[in-house]
Write an enzyme that holds these catalytic residues in place. Structure first.
Site, PDB file in Angstrom:
ATOM      1  N   HIS A 102      38.664  -6.561  55.700  1.00  0.00           N
ATOM      2  CA  HIS A 102      39.278  -7.862  55.425  1.00  0.00           C
ATOM      3  C   HIS A 102      40.322  -7.741  54.306  1.00  0.00           C
ATOM      4  CE1 HIS A 102      37.102  -8.225  51.617  1.00  0.00           C
ATOM      5  NE2 HIS A 102      36.046  -7.748  52.264  1.00  0.00           N
ATOM      6  N   GLU A 128      28.523  -7.338  54.503  1.00  0.00           N
ATOM      7  CA  GLU A 128      28.615  -6.429  53.357  1.00  0.00           C
ATOM      8  C   GLU A 128      27.248  -6.221  52.711  1.00  0.00           C
ATOM      9  OE1 GLU A 128      29.718  -3.897  52.029  1.00  0.00           O
ATOM     10  OE2 GLU A 128      31.664  -4.503  51.173  1.00  0.00           O
TER      11      GLU A 128
END
Length: 199
Positions: free
Chosen positions: A11, A80
């Protein structure tokens, strides 16, 4: 022979900038959106997108899937690593509040977990389980995976045989970094290789 091409893109910059973010669900900043748009080429061709559920990945993935008219799958295993009490803090703030904890994590992430955080070994197992599942389910296709720096490090450590204790410091994965893997499956087995890594 079945060949699968998998592009992993981290990202872009989230709102709030550099910090231990983990499960903190910040969206992309304006700069982050620009980074992601710049990382995608007009001649990129994918059959399917797989995304982390976190807003900094999923919102761009949803827009791109709609633009390209291709399926989108969201997988919780690709989120994550959880940084526990460090989430929302910069490296400097972690050092101020927790002393040598940060150095201990970078030097021995296998045996040192941030307070309340997710163990690197658990994170690795979760990510590889999710990644392998999509590799098998989407075999023979061109796949885009939009995820996180930690996730990409786990996948590349697995493919390249990098020791897990070196996986967080062994290579750079900046915002909107692209990595390409090729998976060849034949009667002789499965051969996975890193084709490119573009920080």
């Amino acid at each position: 022979m079945t060949t699968t091409v998998i592009d992993l893109i981290r990202h872009g910059e989230p709102v709030g900038g550099q910090m231990f973010r983990g499960s903190k669900d910040d969206p992309l900043s304006i700069t982050g959106w620009q980074q992601m748009v710049a990382a995608i080429n007009m001649d990129d061709r994918w059959d399917v997108i797989v995304s982390s559920p976190m807003a900094r990945c999923r919102r761009f993935a949803e827009q791109l899937a709609e633009q390209r008219e291709i399926p989108l799958h969201v997988d919780d295993d690709l989120r994550e690593i959880g940084f526990g009490e460090w989430e929302g803090l910069t490296a400097e703030q972690v050092q101020q509040r927790y002393g040598d904890h940060l150095n201990r994590f970078w030097q021995d992430s296998i045996n040192f977990t941030p307070p309340g955080g997710e163990a690197v070994t658990d994170f690795y197992q979760r990510v590889i389980l999710g990644f392998d599942r999509w590799q098998d389910r989407l075999a023979g296709q061109r796949i885009l995976v939009i995820c996180h720096g930690g996730v990409i490090r786990m996948v590349l450590a697995n493919v390249l045989g990098i020791a897990l204790d070196k996986s967080f410091t062994g290579f750079a994965v900046p915002y909107a970094c692209r990595s390409r893997l090729q998976v060849d499956q034949s009667e002789f087995g499965v051969f996975r290789s890193l084709i490119s890594h573009q920080p």
